[in-house]
Design a protein around this motif. Structure first.
Motif, PDB file in Angstrom:
ATOM      1  N   UNK A 113       0.838  -1.202   0.000  1.00  0.00           N
ATOM      2  CA  UNK A 113       0.000   0.000   0.000  1.00  0.00           C
ATOM      3  C   UNK A 113       0.875   1.254   0.000  1.00  0.00           C
ATOM      4  N   UNK A 114       1.919   1.250   0.813  1.00  0.00           N
ATOM      5  CA  UNK A 114       2.842   2.387   0.877  1.00  0.00           C
ATOM      6  C   UNK A 114       3.542   2.588  -0.464  1.00  0.00           C
ATOM      7  N   UNK A 115       3.969   1.490  -1.085  1.00  0.00           N
ATOM      8  CA  UNK A 115       4.646   1.564  -2.385  1.00  0.00           C
ATOM      9  C   UNK A 115       3.755   2.229  -3.432  1.00  0.00           C
ATOM     10  N   UNK A 116       2.496   1.820  -3.492  1.00  0.00           N
ATOM     11  CA  UNK A 116       1.588   2.394  -4.490  1.00  0.00           C
ATOM     12  C   UNK A 116       1.177   3.817  -4.126  1.00  0.00           C
ATOM     13  N   UNK A 317      -3.222   1.425  -5.389  1.00  0.00           N
ATOM     14  CA  UNK A 317      -3.251   2.017  -4.044  1.00  0.00           C
ATOM     15  C   UNK A 317      -4.582   1.735  -3.365  1.00  0.00           C
ATOM     16  N   UNK A 318      -5.690   1.926  -4.102  1.00  0.00           N
ATOM     17  CA  UNK A 318      -7.015   1.662  -3.532  1.00  0.00           C
ATOM     18  C   UNK A 318      -7.173   0.188  -3.186  1.00  0.00           C
ATOM     19  N   UNK A 319      -6.639  -0.685  -4.050  1.00  0.00           N
ATOM     20  CA  UNK A 319      -6.750  -2.120  -3.807  1.00  0.00           C
ATOM     21  C   UNK A 319      -6.051  -2.510  -2.507  1.00  0.00           C
ATOM     22  N   UNK A 320      -4.822  -2.083  -2.322  1.00  0.00           N
ATOM     23  CA  UNK A 320      -4.088  -2.511  -1.136  1.00  0.00           C
ATOM     24  C   UNK A 320      -4.577  -1.813   0.136  1.00  0.00           C
ATOM     25  N   UNK A 321      -5.150  -0.613   0.013  1.00  0.00           N
ATOM     26  CA  UNK A 321      -5.813   0.003   1.172  1.00  0.00           C
ATOM     27  C   UNK A 321      -7.003  -0.856   1.588  1.00  0.00           C
TER      28      UNK A 321
END
Length: 463
Positions: A113-116, A317-321
């Motif tokens: 999540x941080x990476x994206x 980003x939305x996916x991993x959040x």
């Protein structure tokens, strides 16, 4: 043993917390790759049938035991029958083992999540990125500790102010994110190097339409056992969580309706997770990408997001959040089960217990992180796979203990205390116990047989 004072504020708080526990990484990650592996719609049809029968039976049993005894899993069975106190201890062992590694996986999700979020999604799509990360020294430990700290923070504030409030905030957002990304996946279109055009709707067809080609009796049995094992992940049964959450449910709540709502919420999220992941993977990687198995979330999907171009950065980003939300709600329920049992066993306060268990969990999780570098080994497991330290903990808890506990619970409820005991609790609020006849047949005859088969298959005693 004193009764708990903590409770959910009402039916909605309980359903959202229980659904939050059920909706975890197992739904978002494991369900889609099993569906892709097991013939798409064939797996889904089998899974839906199991949710309405076996899932309903195990979920009802756990929640009813919890509310009737008002005790955590550690003490509930012994309160019903002293001879069966061992089953409570065995059940308590499952979340203790899962807690050693679940926050490690949560740390992996947090890292991605941080990476994206920092615009470095292209790095995650690079070959070997995931392996380089988990085998590095400090990074996996740092991200694990961040994830575990948030989990402990929620549990620290108790049932209503911590768990219920967190679930009310997170679960609607999680559902919106899953649905939104699923809709987006269906709009995708990509032309491969050979000129073939693949669309999200074609991927949805590959996911939902049953493929019975070459299906044998042995193949169907494998799908059945995969779907059955997924039930444990999806519904949080046979690990003490639903017994503990059931102990917080007020006496006037309609359990039949609440259990139905948990089944629906959990299944909808699992189906949406498949509709979110499989069409996207199909569009950019074809049928071969759908067969990536456990590496689907951390290896295949970042490549899919990378292939989307600029919009993939946002979607990733939305996916991993969204996956962090799912992982947190499940990890909170695991830690709460341990805290509730330990509070009763050691007569300690919630805050002190939470701090001690948080520290112990951190220590155990650090050891699991080191299992990919300093403590690395490969161990053949009875189910035919080869595992590292995390895989060994997962195998003992999910493939060995949970089927065994389910079998013993069915014997205990079906033949020792009798199903009437559960029926009385389900109807104690003045509401009708729907699916009562189904429950009687399942708990006494069908479920214990299937749990025994699953246990023997998982342990390699029957192939």
């Amino acid at each position: 043993m004193g009764k708990k004072k903590s409770s959910f504020s009402g039916s909605l708080g309980f359903v959202l917390a229980a659904a939050g526990s059920a909706v975890g990484v197992g739904n978002i990650w494991r369900f889609p790759y099993l569906a892709a592996k097991d013939g798409g719609g064939v797996f889904i049809l089998v899974y839906l049938a199991l949710v309405l029968t076996f899932g309903f039976t195990l979920l009802t049993t756990d929640i009813a035991i919890g509310r009737r005894t008002k005790l955590s899993a550690l003490d509930a069975f012994g309160a019903i029958s002293k001879k069966w106190d061992f089953l409570g201890k065995l059940t308590f062992l499952v979340p203790a083992l899962i807690m050693t590694y679940y926050s490690v996986i949560g740390g992996w999700v947090t890292k991605y999540a941080v990476v994206f979020l920092t615009g470095r999604g292209a790095d995650a799509a690079r070959d070997g990125y995931f392996t380089d990360f988990i085998t590095s020294g400090a990074a996996p430990i740092v991200f694990m500790l961040v994830f575990l700290a948030v989990t402990a923070f929620v549990v620290y504030f108790g049932v209503e102010k911590g768990i219920e409030r967190f679930s009310r905030l997170v679960m609607p957002g999680l559902l919106l994110l899953v649905a939104g990304i699923a809709v987006f996946s269906l709009t995708l279109r990509h032309e491969a190097g050979d000129g073939q055009v693949r669309t999200g709707l074609q991927g949805l067809g590959a996911y939902l339409i049953p493929d019975f080609t070459g299906l044998t009796l042995g193949g169907f049995l494998k799908i059945l056992l995969d779907a059955m094992s997924q039930l444990f992940f999806s519904l949080s049964v046979s690990m003490g969580i639903m017994i503990t959450y059931g102990s917080y449910v007020k006496d006037d709540v309609n359990l039949s309706r609440s259990i139905g709502q948990i089944e629906i919420f959990d299944t909808v999220v699992a189906l949406l997770a498949g509709a979110m992941i499989i069409p996207a993977v199909y569009v950019f990687s074809g049928s071969e990408g759908m067969a990536q198995g456990p590496g689907l979330m951390f290896i295949s999907l970042p490549k899919v997001f990378g292939a989307m171009g600029g919009v993939g950065q946002v979607v990733g980003a939305l996916f991993f959040i969204m996956v962090i939300f799912a992982a947190l709600t499940s990890c909170v329920s695991i830690l709460e089960t341990l805290v509730a049992g330990s509070m009763a066993a050691f007569r300690s306060s919630r805050r002190r217990t939470c701090l001690v268990l948080g520290a112990l969990s951190a220590g155990a999780a650090i050891v699991i992180c080191l299992g990919y570098n300093v403590l690395y080994f490969e161990l053949p497991l009875p189910n035919g796979s080869v595992g590292q330290l995390l895989d060994v903990m997962d195998y003992i808890s999910n493939s060995f203990l949970m089927p065994l506990i389910s079998f013993l619970t069915c014997v205990f409820v079906g033949w020792v205390v009798k199903p009437k005991w559960i029926e009385e609790e389900m109807e104690s609020s003045g509401h009708v116990f729907t699916r009562k006849k189904l429950y009687y047949v399942m708990i006494r005859y069908i479920t214990p047989v299937m749990m025994a088969v699953l246990f023997f298959q998982s342990t390699g005693l029957w192939k």
